[in-house]
Design an enzyme around this catalytic site. Structure first.
Site, PDB file in Angstrom:
ATOM      1  N   HIS A 125       0.858  -1.181   0.000  1.00 34.41           N
ATOM      2  CA  HIS A 125       0.000   0.000   0.000  1.00 34.41           C
ATOM      3  C   HIS A 125       0.897   1.234   0.000  1.00 34.41           C
ATOM      4  O   HIS A 125       1.956   1.250   0.630  1.00 34.41           O
ATOM      5  CB  HIS A 125      -0.882   0.013   1.258  1.00 34.41           C
ATOM      6  CG  HIS A 125      -1.414   1.373   1.612  1.00 34.41           C
ATOM      7  ND1 HIS A 125      -0.860   2.142   2.606  1.00 34.41           N
ATOM      8  CD2 HIS A 125      -2.423   2.101   1.088  1.00 34.41           C
ATOM      9  CE1 HIS A 125      -1.513   3.278   2.696  1.00 34.41           C
ATOM     10  NE2 HIS A 125      -2.472   3.282   1.788  1.00 34.41           N
ATOM     11  N   ARG A 174      -0.512  12.527  -0.306  1.00 36.74           N
ATOM     12  CA  ARG A 174      -1.687  13.394  -0.361  1.00 36.74           C
ATOM     13  C   ARG A 174      -1.346  14.809   0.097  1.00 36.74           C
ATOM     14  O   ARG A 174      -0.354  15.043   0.803  1.00 36.74           O
ATOM     15  CB  ARG A 174      -2.799  12.820   0.504  1.00 36.74           C
ATOM     16  CG  ARG A 174      -2.396  12.621   1.961  1.00 36.74           C
ATOM     17  CD  ARG A 174      -3.421  11.829   2.746  1.00 36.74           C
ATOM     18  NE  ARG A 174      -2.995  11.626   4.127  1.00 36.74           N
ATOM     19  CZ  ARG A 174      -2.253  10.599   4.537  1.00 36.74           C
ATOM     20  NH1 ARG A 174      -1.883   9.675   3.669  1.00 36.74           N
ATOM     21  NH2 ARG A 174      -1.899  10.491   5.802  1.00 36.74           N
ATOM     22  N   HIS A 193      -7.788  -4.034  18.120  1.00 32.21           N
ATOM     23  CA  HIS A 193      -8.712  -5.061  18.598  1.00 32.21           C
ATOM     24  C   HIS A 193      -8.119  -6.458  18.480  1.00 32.21           C
ATOM     25  O   HIS A 193      -8.620  -7.399  19.097  1.00 32.21           O
ATOM     26  CB  HIS A 193     -10.043  -4.984  17.841  1.00 32.21           C
ATOM     27  CG  HIS A 193      -9.928  -5.242  16.373  1.00 32.21           C
ATOM     28  ND1 HIS A 193      -9.350  -4.355  15.497  1.00 32.21           N
ATOM     29  CD2 HIS A 193     -10.327  -6.300  15.612  1.00 32.21           C
ATOM     30  CE1 HIS A 193      -9.399  -4.834  14.270  1.00 32.21           C
ATOM     31  NE2 HIS A 193      -9.979  -6.018  14.307  1.00 32.21           N
TER      32      HIS A 193
END
Length: 302
Positions: free
Chosen positions: A108, A112, A177
């Protein structure tokens, strides 16, 4: 702080998308990107490019977007509340590559630029981005190469840059999590404007340009490696973690959805296939266990 040159950023990003797509097509050796140009009512648009069912890449998406709006969404102002209500422009290139061969890592990258403006106030702008690697059957040689490229592209900007953004990446791409990293990290930076526009833009360009140097040698080394059902099943299981992170924790996904972005382009990052298995535990001493014990815990690779 020097004034931002928005058009220069856009020109670089469009060219970066072109160069990355061309290089990935060469690495795949057969697949071609299909472009989908789009506009949105709220302002702006983009061009989404997806390569599906290639010889190497099961799905590769490389998106350019340039969107604008009358107010920044909550995901962008949560840590910058003073910007609430400002008009904004956001532009960037974001890509996710899902190879078919489980021996080739998923990767990935994103670079930006944001600018937020209002009457009678100086514009507030910043750069962000980075790249990270998600292997399934990692090789130390590959991970070391990935981080060496990251370290070396940071070096001209200061000795502290790579350690800082490497640590930020380790902390960001972490599934709280699950209590585990998504992959083996790389670089992550955001809110970059302190060096001034020219230096900040130069760093963003270095990260964008460095992605291919980091990823393509790994693809070339591993794309012909043998694999079977066991490796494929584990790859799909670990892809489930990728989905969990993007839907639960990723700020970019939230920004895109909350700002009225194009859903199909935002969710391009999802793998074409993934699976979940209740209570999975890798076999002791296996290559699958090695991912958890030797690679996912954060460590210094160079």
């Amino acid at each position: 702080m020097s004034h931002p040159h928005t058009e220069s950023v856009k020109t670089f990003l469009l060219d970066l998308q072109d160069r990355i797509c061309a290089a990935l097509e060469r690495a795949d050796g057969g697949g071609r990107f299909i472009e989908d140009a789009w506009r949105r009512e709220a302002g702006g648009g983009g061009r989404s490019r997806v390569l599906s069912r290639g010889a190497v890449f099961e799905q590769a998406g490389v998106n350019f977007s340039h969107v604008s709006g009358e107010a920044l969404p909550p995901s962008a102002t949560a840590h910058r509340p003073e910007l609430a209500g400002r008009r904004f422009e956001a532009m960037g290139v974001s890509l996710v590559i899902h190879p078919e061969n489980p021996r080739v890592p998923t990767s990935h990258a994103n670079v930006r630029f944001f600018i937020a403006e209002q009457e009678d106030a100086a514009p507030v702008w910043w750069f962000g981005g980075g790249f990270d690697l998600t292997p399934y059957y990692p090789e130390t040689e590959d991970v070391t190469h990935w981080h060496t490229v990251a370290r070396d592209l940071c070096a001209p900007f200061g000795d502290e840059v790579y350690p800082r953004y490497k640590k930020w990446c380790d902390e960001y791409f972490y599934l709280k999590h699950r209590g585990e990293a998504r992959g083996v990290g790389g670089l992550f930076f955001d809110d970059l404007n302190e060096p001034g526009f020219d230096a900040s833009f130069a760093f963003m360009q270095a990260v964008g340009n460095g992605y291919l140097d980091a990823y393509l040698p790994i693809v070339e080394r591993r794309k012909h490696a043998a694999w079977g059902k066991r490796e494929r099943d584990f790859q799909l299981y670990r892809r489930g973690r990728y989905v969990e992170f993007n839907l639960v924790w990723d700020r970019g996904t939230l920004f895109g959805l909350q700002s009225g972005g194009r859903t199909e382009s935002i969710l391009m990052s999802m793998p074409p296939l993934a699976r979940w298995e209740y209570g999975y535990q890798p076999e002791p001493g296996s290559a699958e266990e090695k991912l958890y014990t030797d690679f996912l815990p954060a460590r210094d690779w160079v």
